[in-house]
Design a protein around this motif. Structure first.
Motif, mmCIF file in Angstrom:
data_model
loop_
_atom_site.group_PDB
_atom_site.id
_atom_site.type_symbol
_atom_site.label_atom_id
_atom_site.label_comp_id
_atom_site.label_asym_id
_atom_site.label_seq_id
_atom_site.Cartn_x
_atom_site.Cartn_y
_atom_site.Cartn_z
ATOM 1 N N ILE A 197 -83.094 3.886 0.199
ATOM 2 C CA ILE A 197 -82.958 2.763 -0.732
ATOM 3 C C ILE A 197 -84.215 1.900 -0.701
ATOM 4 N N TYR A 198 -84.745 1.662 0.490
ATOM 5 C CA TYR A 198 -85.995 0.900 0.597
ATOM 6 C C TYR A 198 -87.123 1.626 -0.139
ATOM 7 N N LYS A 199 -87.191 2.940 0.020
ATOM 8 C CA LYS A 199 -88.241 3.727 -0.648
ATOM 9 C C LYS A 199 -88.086 3.678 -2.163
ATOM 10 N N LYS A 200 -86.845 3.812 -2.643
ATOM 11 C CA LYS A 200 -86.599 3.729 -4.087
ATOM 12 C C LYS A 200 -86.988 2.347 -4.609
ATOM 13 N N MET A 201 -86.608 1.326 -3.857
ATOM 14 C CA MET A 201 -86.894 -0.039 -4.277
ATOM 15 C C MET A 201 -88.410 -0.276 -4.326
ATOM 16 N N ALA A 202 -89.112 0.211 -3.330
ATOM 17 C CA ALA A 202 -90.572 0.064 -3.304
ATOM 18 C C ALA A 202 -91.184 0.775 -4.513
ATOM 19 N N HIS A 203 -90.684 1.944 -4.835
ATOM 20 C CA HIS A 203 -91.190 2.689 -5.987
ATOM 21 C C HIS A 203 -90.897 1.949 -7.297
ATOM 22 N N VAL A 204 -89.680 1.476 -7.444
ATOM 23 C CA VAL A 204 -89.265 0.764 -8.659
ATOM 24 C C VAL A 204 -90.130 -0.472 -8.887
ATOM 25 N N PHE A 205 -90.421 -1.197 -7.792
ATOM 26 C CA PHE A 205 -91.180 -2.445 -7.903
ATOM 27 C C PHE A 205 -92.683 -2.265 -7.706
ATOM 28 N N SER A 206 -93.122 -1.046 -7.431
ATOM 29 C CA SER A 206 -94.547 -0.747 -7.187
ATOM 30 C C SER A 206 -95.121 -1.611 -6.067
ATOM 31 N N VAL A 207 -94.394 -1.653 -4.955
ATOM 32 C CA VAL A 207 -94.857 -2.363 -3.769
ATOM 33 C C VAL A 207 -94.785 -1.417 -2.582
ATOM 34 N N ASP A 208 -95.420 -1.793 -1.507
ATOM 35 C CA ASP A 208 -95.355 -1.026 -0.278
ATOM 36 C C ASP A 208 -93.996 -1.264 0.381
ATOM 37 N N VAL A 209 -93.429 -0.226 0.977
ATOM 38 C CA VAL A 209 -92.138 -0.358 1.663
ATOM 39 C C VAL A 209 -92.200 -1.465 2.713
ATOM 40 N N ASN A 210 -93.330 -1.570 3.412
ATOM 41 C CA ASN A 210 -93.464 -2.587 4.448
ATOM 42 C C ASN A 210 -93.348 -4.003 3.894
ATOM 43 N N ASP A 211 -93.726 -4.187 2.638
ATOM 44 C CA ASP A 211 -93.583 -5.508 2.015
ATOM 45 C C ASP A 211 -92.118 -5.907 1.921
#
Length: 126
Positions: free
Chosen positions: A47-61
């Motif tokens: 879910i974190y990875k999908k969210m990072a992809h959707v928002f174009s941010v780094d997962v660590n952010d």
């Protein structure tokens, strides 16, 4: 900024309602509401990875709840400027992490940002 604040800010910047984010992540609207209220966090790394992809941010952010820019409410006059600030910061993080950009050019970027900061800071101190 907390995870909840990040999710809500990123979703609203994208112009999405909670249902659209829920659909993109494959979760319920209730789950998105719980993320945005701070009542729960994703239990699955995917879910974190999908969210990072959707928002174009780094997962660590998304994972780190540390000091971030003080984002005003969307109806605040400064909101758009803070949006640019966050986007610029994320762009610089990507550029500085890139192996395709030479260290000399990264140094030039940092010097120009530093010089620009002090030039504008001096104006605001007057």
């Amino acid at each position: 900024m907390t995870f909840a604040e990040k999710v809500k800010t990123l979703r609203t910047e994208k112009g999405w309602i909670q249902q659209e984010l829920a659909d993109a992540l494959g979760v319920s609207v209730r789950t998105v509401k719980n993320y945005e209220s701070g009542d729960s966090y994703p239990k699955n790394q995917l879910i974190y990875k999908k969210m990072a992809h959707v928002f174009s941010v780094d997962v660590n952010d998304l994972l780190h709840e540390d000091e971030e820019f003080a984002t005003p409410e969307k109806d605040d006059a400064a909101y758009d400027d803070y949006k640019i600030l966050r986007q610029s910061f994320n762009g610089m993080k990507k550029a500085l992490a890139s192996e395709k950009i030479g260290q000399r050019d990264k140094d030039i970027l940092m010097k120009r940002v530093w010089d620009l900061y002090w030039k504008n800071k001096d104006k605001s101190d007057v």
